[in-house]
Design a protein around this motif. Structure first.
Motif, PDB file in Angstrom:
ATOM      1  N   UNK A 138     -33.328  30.825  26.056  1.00 42.69           N
ATOM      2  CA  UNK A 138     -34.690  30.289  26.156  1.00 42.69           C
ATOM      3  C   UNK A 138     -35.408  30.772  27.411  1.00 42.69           C
ATOM      4  N   UNK A 139     -34.857  31.767  28.091  1.00 42.51           N
ATOM      5  CA  UNK A 139     -35.450  32.219  29.348  1.00 42.51           C
ATOM      6  C   UNK A 139     -36.835  32.807  29.087  1.00 42.51           C
ATOM      7  N   UNK A 140     -37.752  32.574  30.027  1.00 43.37           N
ATOM      8  CA  UNK A 140     -39.128  33.021  29.878  1.00 43.37           C
ATOM      9  C   UNK A 140     -39.297  34.477  30.308  1.00 43.37           C
ATOM     10  N   UNK A 141     -40.329  35.110  29.777  1.00 42.71           N
ATOM     11  CA  UNK A 141     -40.615  36.495  30.145  1.00 42.71           C
ATOM     12  C   UNK A 141     -41.137  36.606  31.571  1.00 42.71           C
ATOM     13  N   UNK A 142     -41.499  35.483  32.186  1.00 46.70           N
ATOM     14  CA  UNK A 142     -41.955  35.468  33.577  1.00 46.70           C
ATOM     15  C   UNK A 142     -40.808  35.252  34.560  1.00 46.70           C
ATOM     16  N   UNK A 143     -39.586  35.166  34.067  1.00 41.60           N
ATOM     17  CA  UNK A 143     -38.418  34.943  34.920  1.00 41.60           C
ATOM     18  C   UNK A 143     -38.243  36.050  35.945  1.00 41.60           C
ATOM     19  N   UNK A 144     -38.035  35.672  37.203  1.00 42.44           N
ATOM     20  CA  UNK A 144     -37.776  36.652  38.254  1.00 42.44           C
ATOM     21  C   UNK A 144     -36.539  37.490  37.978  1.00 42.44           C
ATOM     22  N   UNK A 145     -35.368  36.884  37.702  1.00 37.84           N
ATOM     23  CA  UNK A 145     -34.176  37.682  37.437  1.00 37.84           C
ATOM     24  C   UNK A 145     -34.333  38.656  36.272  1.00 37.84           C
ATOM     25  N   UNK A 146     -35.048  38.238  35.219  1.00 41.55           N
ATOM     26  CA  UNK A 146     -35.272  39.138  34.089  1.00 41.55           C
ATOM     27  C   UNK A 146     -36.056  40.364  34.540  1.00 41.55           C
ATOM     28  N   UNK A 147     -37.025  40.173  35.400  1.00 43.64           N
ATOM     29  CA  UNK A 147     -37.818  41.288  35.910  1.00 43.64           C
ATOM     30  C   UNK A 147     -37.015  42.154  36.875  1.00 43.64           C
ATOM     31  N   UNK A 148     -36.158  41.534  37.705  1.00 47.80           N
ATOM     32  CA  UNK A 148     -35.367  42.315  38.644  1.00 47.80           C
ATOM     33  C   UNK A 148     -34.444  43.278  37.897  1.00 47.80           C
ATOM     34  N   UNK A 149     -33.837  42.808  36.824  1.00 46.27           N
ATOM     35  CA  UNK A 149     -32.945  43.667  36.046  1.00 46.27           C
ATOM     36  C   UNK A 149     -33.715  44.876  35.526  1.00 46.27           C
ATOM     37  N   UNK A 150     -34.853  44.627  34.916  1.00 50.92           N
ATOM     38  CA  UNK A 150     -35.693  45.714  34.391  1.00 50.92           C
ATOM     39  C   UNK A 150     -36.071  46.694  35.501  1.00 50.92           C
ATOM     40  N   UNK A 151     -36.601  46.171  36.609  1.00 52.76           N
ATOM     41  CA  UNK A 151     -37.130  47.023  37.676  1.00 52.76           C
ATOM     42  C   UNK A 151     -36.059  47.882  38.319  1.00 52.76           C
ATOM     43  N   UNK A 152     -34.885  47.308  38.556  1.00 50.87           N
ATOM     44  CA  UNK A 152     -33.896  48.071  39.301  1.00 50.87           C
ATOM     45  C   UNK A 152     -33.167  49.084  38.428  1.00 50.87           C
ATOM     46  N   UNK A 153     -33.096  48.841  37.109  1.00 50.35           N
ATOM     47  CA  UNK A 153     -32.577  49.900  36.247  1.00 50.35           C
ATOM     48  C   UNK A 153     -33.575  51.045  36.143  1.00 50.35           C
ATOM     49  N   UNK A 154     -34.861  50.720  36.115  1.00 52.12           N
ATOM     50  CA  UNK A 154     -35.849  51.811  36.085  1.00 52.12           C
ATOM     51  C   UNK A 154     -35.961  52.511  37.439  1.00 52.12           C
ATOM     52  N   UNK A 155     -35.629  51.802  38.509  1.00 57.33           N
ATOM     53  CA  UNK A 155     -35.529  52.486  39.801  1.00 57.33           C
ATOM     54  C   UNK A 155     -34.443  53.553  39.730  1.00 57.33           C
ATOM     55  N   UNK A 156     -33.296  53.195  39.154  1.00 54.91           N
ATOM     56  CA  UNK A 156     -32.203  54.156  39.019  1.00 54.91           C
ATOM     57  C   UNK A 156     -32.644  55.349  38.171  1.00 54.91           C
ATOM     58  N   UNK A 157     -33.329  55.080  37.069  1.00 57.88           N
ATOM     59  CA  UNK A 157     -33.791  56.156  36.195  1.00 57.88           C
ATOM     60  C   UNK A 157     -34.758  57.073  36.943  1.00 57.88           C
ATOM     61  N   UNK A 158     -35.650  56.473  37.719  1.00 55.06           N
ATOM     62  CA  UNK A 158     -36.605  57.262  38.496  1.00 55.06           C
ATOM     63  C   UNK A 158     -35.879  58.199  39.462  1.00 55.06           C
ATOM     64  N   UNK A 159     -34.852  57.691  40.096  1.00 53.36           N
ATOM     65  CA  UNK A 159     -34.097  58.510  41.038  1.00 53.36           C
ATOM     66  C   UNK A 159     -33.339  59.623  40.320  1.00 53.36           C
ATOM     67  N   UNK A 160     -32.729  59.302  39.174  1.00 56.18           N
ATOM     68  CA  UNK A 160     -32.017  60.320  38.401  1.00 56.18           C
ATOM     69  C   UNK A 160     -32.980  61.395  37.910  1.00 56.18           C
ATOM     70  N   UNK A 161     -34.158  60.971  37.484  1.00 56.44           N
ATOM     71  CA  UNK A 161     -35.139  61.943  36.996  1.00 56.44           C
ATOM     72  C   UNK A 161     -35.569  62.916  38.091  1.00 56.44           C
ATOM     73  N   UNK A 162     -35.645  62.434  39.310  1.00 54.32           N
ATOM     74  CA  UNK A 162     -35.998  63.340  40.407  1.00 54.32           C
ATOM     75  C   UNK A 162     -34.922  64.402  40.612  1.00 54.32           C
ATOM     76  N   UNK A 163     -33.663  63.972  40.591  1.00 53.95           N
ATOM     77  CA  UNK A 163     -32.574  64.935  40.749  1.00 53.95           C
ATOM     78  C   UNK A 163     -32.625  65.975  39.635  1.00 53.95           C
ATOM     79  N   UNK A 164     -32.775  65.520  38.399  1.00 52.67           N
ATOM     80  CA  UNK A 164     -32.746  66.433  37.261  1.00 52.67           C
ATOM     81  C   UNK A 164     -33.983  67.326  37.187  1.00 52.67           C
TER      82      UNK A 164
END
Length: 519
Positions: A90-116
């Motif tokens: 029942x977690x809300x889409x405004x949840x901080x932890x839900x957003x942190x998970x999304x943001x930090x995985x996309x941070x990783x993707x951003x960094x990998x994309x720069x290397x590649x």
């Protein structure tokens, strides 16, 4: 002593990349374009990708917490509503932890994309460059695999943003998303070494980096999740039979997989490297933001899971898990030894201590023990009573490979051939021979048996909810009833809510991003 590769590195140009109002002519953007010049910078760029794995939204805390919470092996016990609501679907889409998970995985993707994107133009040793590419592909593939299992459908971004429209990526189809995961892992398999003990360069003899075996194992897991049983079996067979990758084995002591000692062992295909500040230093918690030289490299999982009086006790094992551990005794008539490595419980005459002292909580209570310091010699609290755990987080173990191989064989109609691989896992737990106690199982019976074996062997490792989803249990009335019996959090599950919702802030900012079934 393990050798850490996650150096905390001042890498100011590595932004999260989700600020839709970024000034594309800023000095920071110019640094991105001019940074990539040397082999040393290329190597540092890859270290920065690994750095994303030790932040709060990935494996420092929230990825394990929000994944374990949704399985029937864990139940919320926290004053933090987001954690409890996640377990109840029942977690809300405004949840901080839900957003942190999304943001930090996309941070990783951003960094990998720069290397590649930027490293190909650098003149450097080709073998080192290949290894760096292999690691970037693996880590990006891992990120998209995790996002697919967590949010179901997400944007697939393969290059750094160039112009303003690149900050509004559209949601990809499941087919495109999973094909990208496969493509990244296949590239990693081709480029990565079997071991870093045989290479020359700045990464020589370093443990903790991704290897060919890890890539093969993850590729097999992806094929299994997509029900490509033959392709999955082919990958797992390379790890089990060789000829060159069959170097893994089960550790004799199950608990060795979840302690700060014996890390990066023969059972581990890949694990995230954490470290005690007393070993590597650091004064600032590595929750997120711009990394700096004072960052710690600690995990918060131990303190988050630890029992009352020793940690936050934000989650508890379910009675369903506890009871299932007790269904079968060892060949010596004892409790399954994995029980007391996974769950802290008062068992008269067998286990009466907590953190080396008398059990102080109600004797009927049960708590997580896996990934905590409880029961590890020399520890009387959660590593000085704060979020300073140095216990590595295991992403893929050989035990998982054996059970997945057995599952693939069963789905291919080779049920009899699945027995020996399950038995290897059971033998460590000193459980009876499965072929003797349950001979000639049908394919459906073997499915249930494999589910049982995975429930016990891989409990509280961020795997159970993914198994539940891919097996379709939530949409099978009999299986759903069993889940509810194990964990009443499933009483509030509704169709589509098994995933985390797409963060509302991302939906508000990106007109091309679609909500998912959990929104």
């Amino acid at each position: 002593m393990k050798r850490y590769i996650i150096a905390l590195f001042l890498f100011s140009m590595l932004m999260v990349g989700c600020d839709k109002k970024l000034d594309l002519n800023s000095q920071k953007q110019e640094q991105v374009e001019t940074y990539w010049q040397t082999a040393e910078q290329a190597s540092a760029g890859v270290i920065a990708i690994y750095n994303s794995l030790i932040q709060d939204g990935t494996y420092m805390r929230m990825m394990p917490a929000l994944t374990d919470a949704r399985g029937d092996d864990f139940v919320g016990d926290s004053p933090w509503g987001d954690l409890v609501q996640t377990g109840k679907f029942t977690v809300m889409s405004t949840s901080g932890p839900v957003e942190w998970v999304w943001s930090q995985w996309y941070q990783l993707i951003y960094r990998a994309n720069q290397v590649l994107t930027f490293v190909p133009k650098i003149e450097m040793d080709q073998a080192l460059k290949d290894r760096l590419f292999g690691q970037a592909h693996f880590l990006r593939g891992l990120a998209y695999f995790t996002l697919a299992n967590t949010y179901k459908t997400v944007p697939v971004i393969l290059t750094p943003p160039v112009d303003r429209q690149d900050y509004y990526p559209a949601t990809a189809s499941e087919e495109v998303l999973w094909q990208q995961i496969i493509d990244d892992l296949r590239a990693a398999v081709e480029l990565l070494p079997i071991s870093y003990s045989t290479v020359s360069g700045p990464d020589a003899n370093q443990t903790g980096r991704v290897t060919k075996g890890a890539a093969v194992g993850m590729l097999g897991k992806v094929f299994l999740y997509r029900k490509n049983w033959a392709a999955a079996a082919e990958q797992f067979r390379l790890l089990i039979e060789g000829p060159t990758l069959n170097t893994y084995r089960l550790m004799t002591d199950y608990r060795d997989n979840f302690k700060p000692t014996n890390e990066n062992n023969a059972e581990s295909l890949f694990e995230v490297q954490f470290a005690d500040p007393e070993t590597v230093g650091g004064t600032v918690f590595n929750y997120g933001g711009e990394p700096n030289a004072n960052w710690k490299q600690v995990s918060s999982v131990g303190h988050t899971y630890a029992m009352d009086g020793f940690g936050y006790s934000d989650f508890l094992p379910t009675r369903g898990l506890y009871n299932e551990f007790k269904e079968e005794r060892t060949i010596d008539g004892e409790l399954d030894p994995r029980l007391l490595s996974t769950i802290a419980s008062f068992e008269p005459g067998v286990s009466e201590l907590a953190y080396g002292d008398v059990w102080k909580n109600p004797k009927s209570n049960i708590y997580p023990r896996k990934y905590t310091h409880d029961g590890i010699p020399g520890y009387t609290n959660e590593n000085n009573g704060v979020e300073n755990s140095g216990i590595n987080y295991r992403i893929l173990r050989y035990a998982d490979v054996l059970l997945m191989y057995a599952e693939a064989l069963n789905e291919l109609g080779q049920t009899d051939q699945a027995y020996p691989y399950i038995q290897q896992v059971r033998d460590r737990a000193k459980l009876p021979d499965l072929a003797s106690v349950k001979p000639n199982m049908t394919q459906e019976q073997m499915r249930d048996q494999i589910a049982h074996e995975r429930f016990l062997e891989l409990a509280i490792e961020g795997i159970r909810i993914n198994d539940i989803i891919r097996w379709g249990w939530l949409y099978d009335p009999d299986k759903l009833a069993k889940l509810k019996e194990n964990d009443n959090d499933f009483d509030t599950w509704r169709a589509g809510k098994e995933y985390l919702p797409i963060p509302q802030r991302e939906l508000d900012l990106n007109r091309n991003l679609l909500p998912n079934s959990a929104n």
